[in-house]
Design an enzyme around this catalytic site. Structure first.
Site, PDB file in Angstrom:
ATOM      1  N   LEU A 122       0.740  -1.154   0.003  1.00 56.79           N
ATOM      2  CA  LEU A 122       0.211  -0.105  -0.241  1.00 56.79           C
ATOM      3  C   LEU A 122       0.794   1.156  -0.279  1.00 56.79           C
ATOM      4  CD1 LEU A 122      -3.142  -1.060   2.778  1.00 56.79           C
ATOM      5  CD2 LEU A 122      -2.881  -0.743   0.785  1.00 56.79           C
ATOM      6  N   ASP A 123       0.162   2.280  -0.496  1.00 56.41           N
ATOM      7  CA  ASP A 123       1.176   3.488  -0.543  1.00 56.41           C
ATOM      8  C   ASP A 123       1.117   4.192   0.487  1.00 56.41           C
ATOM      9  OD1 ASP A 123       0.707   3.589  -2.996  1.00 56.41           O
ATOM     10  OD2 ASP A 123      -0.202   4.865  -3.731  1.00 56.41           O
ATOM     11  N   LYS A 124       2.775   4.957   0.772  1.00 56.75           N
ATOM     12  CA  LYS A 124       2.740   5.653   2.428  1.00 56.75           C
ATOM     13  C   LYS A 124       1.602   5.903   3.291  1.00 56.75           C
ATOM     14  CE  LYS A 124       5.977   8.846   4.744  1.00 56.75           C
ATOM     15  NZ  LYS A 124       6.631   9.686   4.732  1.00 56.75           N
TER      16      LYS A 124
ATOM     17  N   THR B 160      -1.985   5.629   2.388  1.00 54.17           N
ATOM     18  CA  THR B 160      -2.669   4.753   1.872  1.00 54.17           C
ATOM     19  C   THR B 160      -3.259   3.523   3.106  1.00 54.17           C
ATOM     20  OG1 THR B 160      -3.075   4.894  -0.094  1.00 54.17           O
ATOM     21  CG2 THR B 160      -3.818   3.160   0.916  1.00 54.17           C
TER      22      THR B 160
ATOM     23  N   ARG C 258      -5.910   5.756  -7.641  1.00 56.14           N
ATOM     24  CA  ARG C 258      -5.630   7.221  -7.661  1.00 56.14           C
ATOM     25  C   ARG C 258      -5.407   7.513  -9.337  1.00 56.14           C
ATOM     26  NH1 ARG C 258      -0.026   8.214  -4.388  1.00 56.14           N
ATOM     27  NH2 ARG C 258      -0.706   9.529  -4.157  1.00 56.14           N
TER      28      ARG C 258
END
Length: 348
Positions: A145-147, A149, A264
């Site tokens: 997961l993105d930082k 998110t 996104r």
């Protein structure tokens, strides 16, 4: 031997490439290589780019479809990933795997600029064993997961579980649903979603967003929807709640594919960027603070993209039983939603 100190990246030039070799290699290089056009041009001049064993020293030479190029990169010695005591919100754990509810702001694994304080550092401190399928630098990491998110992520303790889970992700049988707060009112008269090429409306009010995702030609640190190149990607979404007074909406999104920054990028491309997304948003809503203005977007803020991985479902690799986990909004997204509701009566 020199090859022992090099990593090799092989690039096959796809259809309709840019004319210049450096641009073509940047276009078709694997996403994980992170190679920018300027770096590729430098490597060409240094004799590190070759075809058929013959180096090419001119970044401006013509690229052609089907050419196979080899790029040699200096290999840095891997930094040791050390265990660190980090608070982990563990939702489930057994001898095969562990499910974590990741808070926003926590990087999943060490990388440039984030060598410590990651989820992996915490997992190494907590778990006696993690899978080594992807090596010590990515021990146990099956997906990311993105930082910024938040939400659910599974890590593997054994190689068998890692391979089985990875296969489920590759086969798109993992149930991953995300809550997303976006600008605009998808499906309403002002929305392009469902009307712009690449998007459509399916049964049950589901929006389908399709478009290849790859490195942006303008900024190699960003991803973009691309007409040429990139990888096929499909995202689906359904409106859960409208906030007409704030010109925003809460969506449930799920992935048919799993590309970098996919949700996104797709939402931004089709006119509904995530609230608070500094990279793909068209206005930096998260930097706005209370000013007393009548504009709701100036009164409500979130310090990250409003994206939460709220559902994660998969088949347990050993027991073969279906497992599903759900996560409530973290405090910042819960506050954002309540603030947007106060702007006006929700509608459907």
């Amino acid at each position: 031997m020199e090859s022992e100190n090099r990593d090799i990246v092989v690039v096959v030039v796809g259809r309709n490439p840019p004319r210049r070799l450096d641009k073509a290699l940047a276009e078709f290089a694997p996403e994980k290589s992170g190679l920018s056009r300027s770096r590729i041009a430098k490597l060409i001049r240094e004799g590190e780019v070759s075809r058929g064993g013959e180096p090419e020293l001119n970044p401006d030479c013509m690229a052609e479809t089907g050419q196979r190029w080899t790029i040699r990169l200096a290999r840095a010695g891997p930094a040791e990933v050390r265990p660190q005591s980090i608070d982990l919100d563990i939702r489930y754990e057994d001898d095969e795997l562990i499910v974590i509810d990741k808070p926003p702001g926590l990087v999943v694994h060490p990388a440039a600029g984030n060598r410590q304080g990651t989820l992996l550092n915490g997992l190494l401190n907590h778990c006696e064993r993690l899978s080594q399928v992807r090596g010590a630098q990515l021990a146990g990491i099956v997906h990311r997961l993105d930082k910024d998110t938040s939400g659910l992520i599974v890590a593997a303790k054994t190689e068998m579980s890692h391979l089985a889970l990875a296969r489920q992700f590759a086969d798109h049988t993992v149930n991953r649903k995300y809550a997303a707060v976006v600008r605009g009112l998808p499906g309403k008269a002002s929305s392009m979603l469902g009307r712009r090429e690449g998007s459509s409306i399916e049964g049950g009010g589901v929006f389908r967003m399709e478009g290849n995702v790859g490195r942006s030609d303008r900024d190699r640190k960003k991803m973009a929807v691309k007409l040429l190149g990139g990888k096929w990607a499909v995202t689906r979404a359904r409106v859960e709640e409208y906030f007409p007074g704030a010109n925003a909406a809460l969506l449930e999104c799920w992935l048919e594919t799993g590309r970098t920054h996919q949700i996104r990028v797709h939402l931004s491309h089709f006119g509904h960027p995530l609230v608070g997304d500094q990279t793909y948003g068209r206005r930096r809503l998260s930097s706005m603070v209370a000013t007393g203005s009548k504009s709701p977007h100036e009164r409500f803020a979130i310090a990250r993209q409003a994206l939460h991985a709220g559902t994660l479902g998969f088949t347990h690799p050993r027991t073969l039983k279906p497992m599903q986990f759900d996560s409530e909004f973290p405090a910042d997204m819960a506050q954002l939603v309540e603030s947007l509701r106060s702007c006006g009566s929700p509608g459907r």
